[in-house]
Design a protein around this motif. Structure first.
Motif, PDB file in Angstrom:
ATOM      1  N   UNK A  70       0.838  -1.198   0.000  1.00 19.17           N
ATOM      2  CA  UNK A  70       0.000   0.000   0.000  1.00 19.17           C
ATOM      3  C   UNK A  70       0.876   1.252   0.000  1.00 19.17           C
ATOM      4  N   UNK A  71       1.928   1.253   0.833  1.00 19.84           N
ATOM      5  CA  UNK A  71       2.823   2.413   0.895  1.00 19.84           C
ATOM      6  C   UNK A  71       3.488   2.647  -0.458  1.00 19.84           C
ATOM      7  N   UNK A  72       4.004   1.565  -1.055  1.00 17.71           N
ATOM      8  CA  UNK A  72       4.663   1.704  -2.357  1.00 17.71           C
ATOM      9  C   UNK A  72       3.688   2.110  -3.455  1.00 17.71           C
ATOM     10  N   UNK A  73       2.395   1.784  -3.256  1.00 21.89           N
ATOM     11  CA  UNK A  73       1.412   2.066  -4.295  1.00 21.89           C
ATOM     12  C   UNK A  73       0.931   3.493  -4.357  1.00 21.89           C
ATOM     13  N   UNK A  74       1.253   4.312  -3.347  1.00 23.03           N
ATOM     14  CA  UNK A  74       0.829   5.721  -3.380  1.00 23.03           C
ATOM     15  C   UNK A  74       1.621   6.435  -4.471  1.00 23.03           C
ATOM     16  N   UNK A  75       0.940   7.140  -5.399  1.00 18.98           N
ATOM     17  CA  UNK A  75       1.658   7.827  -6.495  1.00 18.98           C
ATOM     18  C   UNK A  75       2.749   8.739  -5.953  1.00 18.98           C
ATOM     19  N   UNK A  76       3.903   8.714  -6.578  1.00 16.60           N
ATOM     20  CA  UNK A  76       5.075   9.435  -6.114  1.00 16.60           C
ATOM     21  C   UNK A  76       4.957  10.915  -6.459  1.00 16.60           C
ATOM     22  N   UNK A  77       5.070  11.778  -5.432  1.00 21.36           N
ATOM     23  CA  UNK A  77       4.985  13.217  -5.668  1.00 21.36           C
ATOM     24  C   UNK A  77       6.117  13.708  -6.551  1.00 21.36           C
ATOM     25  N   UNK A  78       7.228  12.975  -6.584  1.00 20.27           N
ATOM     26  CA  UNK A  78       8.347  13.409  -7.421  1.00 20.27           C
ATOM     27  C   UNK A  78       8.008  13.349  -8.899  1.00 20.27           C
ATOM     28  N   UNK A  79       7.025  12.504  -9.268  1.00 21.56           N
ATOM     29  CA  UNK A  79       6.575  12.468 -10.662  1.00 21.56           C
ATOM     30  C   UNK A  79       5.917  13.790 -11.047  1.00 21.56           C
ATOM     31  N   UNK A  80       5.096  14.322 -10.114  1.00 21.21           N
ATOM     32  CA  UNK A  80       4.458  15.607 -10.395  1.00 21.21           C
ATOM     33  C   UNK A  80       5.496  16.716 -10.487  1.00 21.21           C
ATOM     34  N   UNK A  81       6.496  16.654  -9.592  1.00 19.06           N
ATOM     35  CA  UNK A  81       7.532  17.679  -9.616  1.00 19.06           C
ATOM     36  C   UNK A  81       8.313  17.639 -10.918  1.00 19.06           C
ATOM     37  N   UNK A  82       8.381  16.465 -11.538  1.00 15.99           N
ATOM     38  CA  UNK A  82       9.094  16.333 -12.798  1.00 15.99           C
ATOM     39  C   UNK A  82       8.242  16.618 -14.015  1.00 15.99           C
ATOM     40  N   UNK A  83       7.036  17.098 -13.789  1.00 12.04           N
ATOM     41  CA  UNK A  83       6.174  17.447 -14.918  1.00 12.04           C
ATOM     42  C   UNK A  83       5.208  16.365 -15.313  1.00 12.04           C
ATOM     43  N   UNK A  84       5.252  15.209 -14.647  1.00 12.36           N
ATOM     44  CA  UNK A  84       4.327  14.123 -14.960  1.00 12.36           C
ATOM     45  C   UNK A  84       3.003  14.340 -14.234  1.00 12.36           C
ATOM     46  N   UNK A  85       1.944  13.819 -14.791  1.00 14.47           N
ATOM     47  CA  UNK A  85       0.631  13.913 -14.170  1.00 14.47           C
ATOM     48  C   UNK A  85       0.498  12.799 -13.159  1.00 14.47           C
ATOM     49  N   UNK A  86       0.161  13.148 -11.906  1.00  8.94           N
ATOM     50  CA  UNK A  86      -0.049  12.131 -10.876  1.00  8.94           C
ATOM     51  C   UNK A  86      -1.348  11.402 -11.173  1.00  8.94           C
TER      52      UNK A  86
END
Length: 1015
Positions: free
Chosen positions: A363-379
């Motif tokens: 469950x912890x690993x499954x939470x979308x990574x905020x670093x993806x949003x910081x890199x311009x990716x859509x969470x």
């Protein structure tokens, strides 16, 4: 602490005055009985430190010296050793040749037993080096080890445990006139004795080399330590990181790392109420020691906490309701996190993460990574800010994402003294004892190593009157305190340790085995001694969470006491299973622990047999519950453990029935059949070794219901015709329970569906549904719901009525996302038949989200086939073909090659571009759909060449469809038959026939009258 008074010199013989060895029961000169020694310590488990001393080169000395001189040398050696041991509060455990074993902590345990053992070792070495007998100088070596022993009620060889062997092995590797200490002893003495690490010792009988240290005589450890700092910089850095993370979408992972008792829980508590959490939804979770064995329990707790924060949502089902699998539960928690965080930033604080289960880590690993949003990716999934702060002494190895780690610094001396002033521990008399800045309090602060928990324990010991304490290990300090508790308090504390988590007074009353007055007395003493503190629970009753003291108390329990407590806990939890989700698996854990204790203590005894029956019963019940929520992989594990534990043939049969069913549901058909055959052979042979057909109905092993379920599993995997079904019916009648009757109705319903009779299938499955509601979720639950919903879509029941019944099934499966989604697929098809393609697509998209989230590729294949049917009925054959090809891909990934070929054939039939599929006829026993599909593909292939022979397969497909009883099942194949007949040369009459049949089926499904010409 003052040194214990030295033992008095040995008394002479009352008859002749001769001084005899202490072990002599009769005078060695005149034979007069000697005085009896003092009574031995009570029997039980205790944490002790052992010294093992032996003379180097004793064989050479014995052969080179005269017997008289060697006798005198040994006499001096034995007297010196006994004096050194007893002068430091120890007790000589035995003499073995020229080896002497001393035990510290056997009579009056204290937290400095290990230090006194080291001092006794150095004193013995000093005394032996101080004089000679006849010019003989002895060279001795010591091994020192700490650990648990069983104390026997006798004078010699009274301590039994692996620690004795460890000390002997270290002695053999020690330097001459020196000593080696093991890791436990080092942990206990490192703040008082300078120690030098040496290479690990390869010791016979031990799987790994023993870590060892040389304790230096007369030397104190170096004062240099890492600089002490308080918690403010840690809190400031953590607060800044949390505040920043709560402003960005997606998940951020932080960790607070520190040794046990370093204040991690306090840091989380301050963080939860600090400025960083303002405006955030804060959820706290505390992992427990047994979470690896019952990972679902912590997920249920988290799911309930998140559901409570979301008005109008439900948690996992209790009792006989249908709950989702563990994978589905984890998926649902992920969805809750995403939806809650989209409305409000979410701060999730998880304590004791070193015990986190694999399921929680997923469950912890499954939470979308905020670093993806910081890199311009859509969470994905519209996830808002989710900050997870993990606290523990070690980060779990199973955690894939690496968090930003904040280490917990040690308390400074200044803040240690301030903490002592705040603690103001109660004295045994009940008053307050002010701790001033004295030498004693300074020693406590220094020896705590900056650990708040150790400091609290040391302060409480000081309040109990124990001075000059050395407690670098909480285990040793708490062990000394626990030994002085009364029996009720020790029993209560051990009971909490057996539970392994916070426990209320009601549970303690039911499992501790104490009278109400004794329970109250024990709790009062624990609170007075500050070994436990009650806090109000959600129900208003006190709950006690004293993990470290409880674990030490549990470790001091004898095996019989542990077995008794675990048996009581298992029985209580098993009784709560109807209303408490996860209680059965927790009961199984405790029952298995009781069985482990009995196997070690009383193998082959009636007590072991009863423990085995309890463990197997709990495991079988938990496996049955897992099957009911479609958590089939967990059911396989639980049922296999039940078969290993069970001695009762009836329980073995039931476990085999559940395991084989779950194996088949996991796609392990060969394993399921092998288990069925092996169980049938064993059961038949046990009843009649000469039985010619062990698979035939016959011996029941005392459990006819399980025999029937095994046969039902076999028939589902190995169809055998009407005679086998009739034999199964007789077995179900013999069993006579609701679950067997429901499973029989399911088998007969599936047989009807396979023959194309959805009317009969609906009636049989509806009756099976009623049986499951009476019997509770179990084997066949998922199939009944899913296939009943399918019959509602494919049968004659009008769309409006069928949809209403499907909604009833969806409500019944609301807590089982995968089964809920399967029922929703049939409901989607009904919406499409009624002309509502939009709602149909919405339902299927919801189902796709579930199946994708839990990784069920086989279910996705079925869903895509439903989506194809919706698009075909909506008039989009190309779109329908696309979804059939997607289904084929899923089947291929799942290893279902034949199903993939069928999907590709359906796709080509809808959009005949590219090469035609192979024209191989379906295998014997294939269903009517496969036969109709084969004929229609053949007709399209012939019609594309203008071959009038296309008429034959069209006629055969229509004849096959004439046997189908179910208006909904006919709609799509008749639509295809009409399309094919119109395109085939010379088949207009067949097109008219297909059109009339299609109109009748449409009218029946939409309005309800029987199709013309149908019985």
């Amino acid at each position: 602490m003052s040194t214990p008074d030295p033992a008095p010199p040995p008394a002479g013989c009352p008859g002749c005055g001769t001084v005899n060895p202490p072990v002599a029961r009769f005078c060695m000169a005149c034979g007069t009985p000697t005085a009896q020694p003092a009574a031995a310590a009570p029997s039980g488990l205790r944490f002790v430190t052992v010294t093992f001393c032996d003379i180097s080169g004793s064989t050479r000395l014995a052969t080179s010296l005269s017997p008289e001189l060697w006798h005198r040398v040994l006499g001096r050696y034995f007297a010196t050793m006994r004096g050194a041991v007893e002068d430091h509060g120890g007790r000589v455990e035995k003499f073995i040749g020229d080896a002497v074993v001393g035990v510290f902590g056997a009579d009056h345990p204290a937290d400095d037993d290990a230090v006194r053992a080291v001092h006794a070792t150095h004193e013995a070495l000093r005394r032996l080096a101080g004089g000679q007998d006849g010019g003989v100088e002895l060279s001795v070596r010591f091994g020192i080890a700490s650990g648990q022993v069983v104390l026997a009620d006798r004078d010699s060889s009274f301590a039994i445990g692996a620690v004795m062997n460890r000390a002997a092995r270290l002695q053999a590797a020690a330097p001459p006139e020196g000593a080696l200490a093991d890791v436990r002893t080092w942990l206990l003495i490192r703040d008082q004795v300078r120690c030098t690490a040496v290479d690990p010792v390869a010791a016979k009988g031990f799987d790994t080399a023993l870590q060892a240290w040389i304790p230096e005589p007369g030397a104190r450890p170096a004062a240099a330590r890492p600089p002490f700092v308080n918690q403010r910089p840690l809190l400031a850095g953590l607060t800044t990181a949390v505040a920043a993370a709560l402003r960005r979408p997606g998940g951020s992972l932080l960790a607070v790392d520190g040794e046990p008792g370093s204040g991690k829980t306090s840091v989380l508590r301050q963080l939860a109420h600090g400025p960083a959490a303002a405006g955030a939804l804060v959820v706290r979770l505390d992992c427990a020691r047994d979470d690896h064995a019952q990972g679902r329990a912590r997920l249920l707790e988290l799911d309930a906490a998140l559901a409570a924060a979301t008005p109008g949502t439900a948690t996992a089902a209790a009792g006989n309701g249908i709950a989702g699998s563990t994978a589905e539960l984890g998926w649902r928690i992920g969805r809750r996190l995403a939806r809650l965080s989209a409305r409000q930033p979410l701060l999730l604080l998880i304590d004791n993460v070193q015990w986190a289960s694999a399921e929680l880590l997923q469950v912890i690993d499954g939470v979308p990574d905020a670093r993806e949003a910081a890199g311009g990716h859509v969470v994905p999934d519209g996830c808002g800010p989710v900050v997870l702060v993990l606290a523990g002494r070690d980060l779990p190895a199973g955690l894939r994402r690496r968090p930003t780690v904040f280490g917990v610094p040690a308390l400074s001396a200044e803040h240690g003294h301030r903490l002592l002033g705040l603690l103001r521990p109660a004295t045994p008399a009940g008053g307050d004892l002010e701790l001033h800045y004295t030498a004693a309090s300074a020693a406590l602060v220094a020896r705590s190593g900056g650990n708040p928990l150790f400091l609290e324990q040391l302060a409480a010991l000081s309040a109990d009157g124990i001075e000059d304490l050395v407690a670098p290990s909480a285990s040793a300090a708490l062990g000394a305190r626990i030994e002085r508790l009364g029996h009720p308090a020790r029993r209560v504390l051990g009971c909490i340790g057996a539970w392994g988590t916070a426990v209320g007074t009601r549970e303690l009353s039911a499992t501790a085995g104490l009278e109400p007055a004794e329970l109250a007395e024990g709790i009062a003493e624990l609170e007075q001694r500050q070994l436990a503190a009650g806090r109000p629970g959600e129900d208003g009753r006190l709950r006690f969470d004293c993990r470290s003291p409880a674990q030490v108390a549990y470790a001091h329990l004898a095996l019989a006491d542990r077995a008794e407590l675990h048996t009581a806990v298992a029985g209580l939890l098993r009784g709560q299973a109807a209303t408490a989700p996860g209680a059965l698996e927790q009961a199984a854990v405790h029952a298995e622990r009781a069985l482990e204790c009995e196997r070690e203590l009383r193998p082959g005894s009636p007590q072991q047999a009863r423990a085995a029956e309890l463990a197997a019963g709990c495991l079988v019940a938990a496996a049955r519950r897992a099957v009911g929520r479609s958590d089939v992989r967990r059911a396989v594990e639980l049922a296999a453990r039940a078969r290993e534990s069970a001695a009762d043939p009836a329980l073995q049969l039931e476990a085999a029935a559940i395991e084989s069913y779950a194996l088949a549901a996991c796609g392990r058909t060969a394993d399921a059949l092998e288990l069925i055959d092996r169980t049938a052979q064993h059961t038949a042979s046990a009843a009649d070794p000469s039985a010619p057909d062990p698979s035939a109905a016959g011996p029941s092993g005392g459990n006819p219901a399980a025999v029937f379920q095994l046969r039902a599993n076999e028939l589902a995997l190995r169809p055998a015709g009407p005679d086998a079904v009739r034999a199964a019916r007789r077995l179900a009648e013999q069993a006579g329970d609701h679950a067997s009757r429901a499973r029989l109705l399911l088998l007969e319903g599936l047989t009807a569906i396979g023959g194309g009779d959805y009317r009969l299938g609906e009636r049989l499955l509806d009756a099976a549904y009623g049986g499951i509601r009476s019997a509770g979720a179990g084997l066949g639950t998922a199939e009944v719901h899913a296939n009943l919903a399918l019959c509602l879509a494919f049968g004659d029941r009008p769309v409006r009525d069928a949809l209403a019944r499907c909604e009833e099934l969806r409500r019944a499966t609301a807590d089982a996302p995968a089964l809920h989604a399967l029922v929703g697929c049939s409901a989607a098809l009904l919406h499409a038949f009624g002309g509502a393609a939009g709602p149909a697509r919405d339902l299927l998209e919801q189902a796709r989200e579930v199946f994708t989230g839990i990784g069920n590729r086989a279910a996705l294949a079925g869903l895509y086939q439903f989506r194809s049917a919706v698009e075909e009925w909506a008039g989009d054959p190309a779109g329908a073909a696309h979804w059939q090809r997607a289904a084929a891909d899923c089947c291929t990934e799942a290893g279902a090659g034949a199903a993939a070929a069928g999907c590709l054939a359906s796709a080509w039939l809808l959009d005949p571009r590219g090469p035609a599929p192979a024209g191989d006829p379906p295998p014997p026993g294939a269903g009517w759909e496969a036969r109709v599909l084969h004929q229609q593909v053949e007709a399209v292939r012939l019609a594309a060449r203008g071959d009038p022979a296309a008429r034959g397969p069209i006629e055969r497909s229509l004849a096959e469809l004439d046997t189908v009883r179910g208006a909904g099942a006919l709609l799509l194949p008749l639509t295809a038959a009409l399309r094919i007949a119109r395109a085939a040369p010379g088949c207009q009459d067949l097109a008219e026939r297909a059109g009339q049949a299609l109109a009748a089926a449409r009218a029946a499904k939409l309005t309800g009258p029987e199709p013309p010409g149908r019985p």
